[in-house]
Design an enzyme around this catalytic site. Sequence first.
Site, PDB file in Angstrom:
ATOM      1  N   ARG A 153     -20.958  24.244  31.055  1.00  0.00           N
ATOM      2  CA  ARG A 153     -19.613  24.372  31.635  1.00  0.00           C
ATOM      3  C   ARG A 153     -19.003  23.006  31.976  1.00  0.00           C
ATOM      4  NH1 ARG A 153     -20.650  28.770  30.089  1.00  0.00           N
ATOM      5  NH2 ARG A 153     -19.993  30.747  31.022  1.00  0.00           N
ATOM      6  N   SER A 221     -16.203  34.191  35.965  1.00  0.00           N
ATOM      7  CA  SER A 221     -17.250  33.688  36.871  1.00  0.00           C
ATOM      8  C   SER A 221     -16.641  32.636  37.789  1.00  0.00           C
ATOM      9  CB  SER A 221     -18.363  33.012  36.080  1.00  0.00           C
ATOM     10  OG  SER A 221     -18.999  33.929  35.242  1.00  0.00           O
ATOM     11  N   GLU A 317     -16.843  27.033  39.710  1.00  0.00           N
ATOM     12  CA  GLU A 317     -16.627  26.648  38.321  1.00  0.00           C
ATOM     13  C   GLU A 317     -15.137  26.655  38.014  1.00  0.00           C
ATOM     14  OE1 GLU A 317     -16.006  27.375  34.234  1.00  0.00           O
ATOM     15  OE2 GLU A 317     -16.393  29.216  35.334  1.00  0.00           O
TER      16      GLU A 317
HETATM   17  N1  EPU Z   1     -26.806  39.672  38.457  1.00  0.00           N
HETATM   18  C1  EPU Z   1     -27.033  40.428  39.583  1.00  0.00           C
HETATM   19  N2  EPU Z   1     -25.955  40.814  40.309  1.00  0.00           N
HETATM   20  C2  EPU Z   1     -24.694  40.505  39.978  1.00  0.00           C
HETATM   21  C3  EPU Z   1     -24.458  39.703  38.836  1.00  0.00           C
HETATM   22  C4  EPU Z   1     -25.538  39.302  38.092  1.00  0.00           C
HETATM   23  O1  EPU Z   1     -28.155  40.757  39.926  1.00  0.00           O
HETATM   24  O2  EPU Z   1     -23.787  40.921  40.691  1.00  0.00           O
HETATM   25  C5  EPU Z   1     -27.957  39.278  37.635  1.00  0.00           C
HETATM   26  C6  EPU Z   1     -27.957  40.030  36.309  1.00  0.00           C
HETATM   27  O3  EPU Z   1     -28.612  41.254  36.411  1.00  0.00           O
HETATM   28  C7  EPU Z   1     -28.703  39.065  35.409  1.00  0.00           C
HETATM   29  C8  EPU Z   1     -28.287  37.701  35.951  1.00  0.00           C
HETATM   30  O4  EPU Z   1     -27.832  37.906  37.287  1.00  0.00           O
HETATM   31  O5  EPU Z   1     -30.079  39.187  35.564  1.00  0.00           O
HETATM   32  C9  EPU Z   1     -27.193  37.034  35.124  1.00  0.00           C
HETATM   33  O6  EPU Z   1     -26.046  37.884  35.069  1.00  0.00           O
HETATM   34  P1  EPU Z   1     -25.146  38.022  33.741  1.00  0.00           P
HETATM   35  O7  EPU Z   1     -26.006  38.204  32.558  1.00  0.00           O
HETATM   36  O8  EPU Z   1     -24.108  39.028  34.032  1.00  0.00           O
HETATM   37  O9  EPU Z   1     -24.495  36.606  33.543  1.00  0.00           O
HETATM   38  P2  EPU Z   1     -24.031  35.476  34.583  1.00  0.00           P
HETATM   39  O10 EPU Z   1     -25.064  34.425  34.643  1.00  0.00           O
HETATM   40  O11 EPU Z   1     -23.599  36.099  35.854  1.00  0.00           O
HETATM   41  C10 EPU Z   1     -22.949  33.961  32.747  1.00  0.00           C
HETATM   42  C11 EPU Z   1     -21.634  33.287  32.520  1.00  0.00           C
HETATM   43  C12 EPU Z   1     -20.599  34.294  32.042  1.00  0.00           C
HETATM   44  C13 EPU Z   1     -21.104  34.928  30.761  1.00  0.00           C
HETATM   45  C14 EPU Z   1     -22.465  35.596  31.038  1.00  0.00           C
HETATM   46  C15 EPU Z   1     -23.123  36.187  29.814  1.00  0.00           C
HETATM   47  C16 EPU Z   1     -21.550  31.393  34.042  1.00  0.00           C
HETATM   48  C17 EPU Z   1     -20.956  30.813  35.291  1.00  0.00           C
HETATM   49  N3  EPU Z   1     -21.179  32.640  33.733  1.00  0.00           N
HETATM   50  O12 EPU Z   1     -22.757  34.888  33.824  1.00  0.00           O
HETATM   51  O13 EPU Z   1     -19.397  33.572  31.764  1.00  0.00           O
HETATM   52  O14 EPU Z   1     -20.196  35.888  30.274  1.00  0.00           O
HETATM   53  O15 EPU Z   1     -23.383  34.603  31.581  1.00  0.00           O
HETATM   54  O16 EPU Z   1     -23.645  35.178  29.012  1.00  0.00           O
HETATM   55  O17 EPU Z   1     -22.328  30.718  33.378  1.00  0.00           O
HETATM   56  C18 EPU Z   1     -17.392  32.818  32.807  1.00  0.00           C
HETATM   57  O18 EPU Z   1     -17.825  31.670  32.683  1.00  0.00           O
HETATM   58  O19 EPU Z   1     -16.256  33.055  33.317  1.00  0.00           O
HETATM   59  C19 EPU Z   1     -18.217  33.941  32.370  1.00  0.00           C
HETATM   60  C20 EPU Z   1     -17.854  35.205  32.575  1.00  0.00           C
END
Ligand code: EPU
Length: 336
Positions: A153, A221, A317
């Site tokens: 990012r 995010s 972010e």
């Molecule tokens: N999780 C929770 N609770 C929540 C949210 C997430 O327990 O409320 C857990 C999920 O179960 C999972 C882990 O956290 O084990 C990661 O969650 P998720 O796969 O939804 O992805 P993220 O890390 O929250 C990142 C990116 C997203 C992207 C997704 C999928 C960043 C800041 N965000 O989110 O990007 O779509 O991975 O690859 O890196 C964005 O940048 O705006 C964005 C949406």
Amino acid sequence: MISLLQHHTFALPAFATSLIRIEQIDELKQIDWNTPFIILGEGSNTVFVDDFQGQIIQIANKGISVNETDVSYIIEVSAGENWHKFVNYCVEQGMYGLENLALIPGTVGAAPVQNIGAYGVEVKDVITKVSGFDIVTGRQQVLTSEECEFAYRDSIFKHTLLGRFIITSVEFELKKEWLPNLSYGPLKSLQAPTAQQVMDEVIAIRSSKLPDPKIQPNSGSFFKNPIVLKEMAHALLSTYPEMPTYPVSNTHIKLAAGWLIEQANLKGYKIGGVEVSEKQALVLINSDDAVNKDLLAMITHIQKAVLAKFGVALEHEVRLIAKSGETKVEAPTCHK
Ligand code: EPU
């Protein structure tokens, strides 16, 4: 003064002195760069937390051109093109590699700035060049992917070239030999999918987890997933063995900010008109005519709660713009 309500997807009430829409890159030569300015695409990763005392330069140039080599498609895309429409166009034309990045809001020109990423792919993997207008020299300049200093990012456009380089087009290389990237857990169940099927699945996952900004104003995010020392991650894992972690290097591990926020009991938490999404705790929603102080209080509240429970500092972010330009809500460094 011009209202910015329609120009950032978090839709806080804010104004700017003026807004100039750029449809031809030559128009950039006419801008008075001595007046404070902010470069904007569709405003999906920028939140105006105050009235901005300056001009908004909205990049809206359009155009896609494709060249073919034996092994790849080389695609040059104007910065003002909508990102998802471009991904869709590529899949329709049989040019694959971007399908994991479907439905990300915003413009093509914004994509390299924060090196957008999702479901196992980062845009830096397919960017070959970024072209732009250098306001210091008044000339067009081309940066190679390496010169963009891409990281999680992050890129040179948030640092050395901030406020100096205006991205006008991005060049991508999509290999003709295509293999689906199914590294992200929920995609693993797809059996020898087509690119269209990968894209459909990504759209289904995103739609189920991430609120549509047109219906519930939000900026995706809100925080970066924090990267911490291995020792710290292991110490946390001994207390929370179910905590998701992602390897980054020999010394560092990435944690899931959404998980940390959920575990801090903040899903559905509200301050004024700002709410932590029930579906994805990493997303903040403007659910009830939020104003800037609601959002600023929410950022600090989340940072403090996560620090108090896990000792982890969260960095937002999303880019925040105040009266005189970009601002940061610093993560507290100790939880007193
Ligand atoms: N999780 C929770 N609770 C929540 C949210 C997430 O327990 O409320 C857990 C999920 O179960 C999972 C882990 O956290 O084990 C990661 O969650 P998720 O796969 O939804 O992805 P993220 O890390 O929250 C990142 C990116 C997203 C992207 C997704 C999928 C960043 C800041 N965000 O989110 O990007 O779509 O991975 O690859 O890196 C964005 O940048 O705006 C964005 C949406």
